[in-house]
Enzyme design. Structure first.
Site, short mmCIF file in Angstrom:
data_model
loop_
_atom_site.label_atom_id
_atom_site.label_comp_id
_atom_site.label_asym_id
_atom_site.label_seq_id
_atom_site.Cartn_x
_atom_site.Cartn_y
_atom_site.Cartn_z
N SER A 9 -4.03 -2.03 9.34
CA SER A 9 -2.87 -1.46 8.68
C SER A 9 -2.95 -1.54 7.17
O SER A 9 -2.53 -0.64 6.47
CB SER A 9 -1.59 -2.18 9.15
OG SER A 9 -1.68 -3.57 8.87
N CYS A 10 -3.51 -2.64 6.63
CA CYS A 10 -3.45 -2.78 5.18
C CYS A 10 -4.80 -2.63 4.52
O CYS A 10 -4.89 -2.28 3.35
CB CYS A 10 -2.87 -4.13 4.79
SG CYS A 10 -4.01 -5.52 4.95
N GLY A 11 -5.88 -2.93 5.20
CA GLY A 11 -7.20 -2.79 4.60
C GLY A 11 -7.42 -3.76 3.47
O GLY A 11 -6.95 -4.88 3.50
#
Length: 278
Positions: A114-116
């Site tokens: 989701s955030c990397g």
């Protein structure tokens, strides 16, 4: 090796009618990326194009710039407790003489779907680290795309998403020519992984920098995705949803054309409007 999709039992309720059936889900598995045998990062990804994913990730980190920088990319055997190969650990062996930067102090080495990438040091770090700075001279930079054509690209991207049709659970990144030709498409549970696979495949083919390309992503345009575009020399990044404030700051700092809310005949141009013919 993990598959792109998996089947799971689901209780399906439609208009008050309940039934049991198998459902197709997108696969999500961890991938550990090692550099010269040392653990560097773990990302949750959809299996497939793992070598390209690792290469693209290292391009975005400023480690790799050309195919000659890499000696070998391999899966690590014996990754499981029983000694079997999980195909979830990839090692990138740099070519002799290629410096190994100490990047573990500047970034969080765990990335999620989701955030990397989280916690890059600063906008300056990206601008100074890229090997492919975007050209600021109008005479040097000839990439232009009509606004009407840009508006057509989300539909072209969606039409090419084969796995999304079966699962409804994948992000996509598409690389287009300024004439609207789809050059490459990758799907992944994480949009940052999809972009890394695009960049990594171009790296493997010796096509960096992607100075004549348009990158389109499903979802939002985060700072991380703007960073990956800049590091790969991509002049135009478009997203179907909103950009973050830091992504806009990076676009302005790096001369990246950044478009958000690309839906139907509508778009918001946050930076680099000279590359879009209105």
């Amino acid at each position: 090796m993990g598959r792109v999709t998996e089947r799971r039992r689901v209780i399906r309720v439609r208009n008050g009618v309940t039934g049991v059936r198998p459902d197709t889900l997108v696969a999500e598995e961890p991938l550990e990326i090692r550099l010269n045998g040392k653990p560097l990062a773990i990302t949750m990804r959809t299996p497939g194009d793992d070598f390209a994913l690792a290469a693209g990730f290292l391009v975005s980190e400023g480690v790799l710039g050309s195919a000659s920088d890499v000696r070998a990319v391999t899966y690590c055997e014996g990754a499981a407790e029983d000694g079997s190969n999980t195909y979830n650990v990839v090692n990138v062996q740099l070519a002799p003489g290629v410096p190994v930067p100490d990047i573990t102090l500047e970034r969080n080495v765990y990335t999620s779907s989701s955030c990397g990438l989280c916690g890059k040091a600063s906008l300056d770090a990206v601008r100074t680290a890229t090997r492919f700075p975007l050209r600021r001279s109008a005479a040097e930079d000839t990439v232009r795309i009509p606004a009407e054509l840009l508006c057509e690209l989300p539909d072209r991207l969606r039409a090419a998403q084969k796995v999304f049709d079966r699962t409804g659970g994948l992000h996509a990144a598409g690389l287009f020519s300024p004439q609207g030709e789809l050059l490459d498409l990758r799907e992944d549970v994480g949009r940052h992984n999809a972009v890394d696979k695009i960049v990594g495949r171009a790296f493997q083919a010796g096509l960096l920098p992607l100075a004549g390309a348009v990158l389109l992503v499903s979802g939002r345009a985060s700072f991380e995705l703007a960073q990956k575009a800049v590091m790969a020399g991509i002049p135009i990044l478009a997203a179907v949803s909103a950009p973050s404030s830091l992504a806009v700051d990076l676009a302005l700092e790096s001369d990246l054309t950044l478009v958000g809310f690309l839906r139907g005949q509508n778009m918001n141009i946050y930076a680099g409007e000279e590359r879009i013919t209105l």
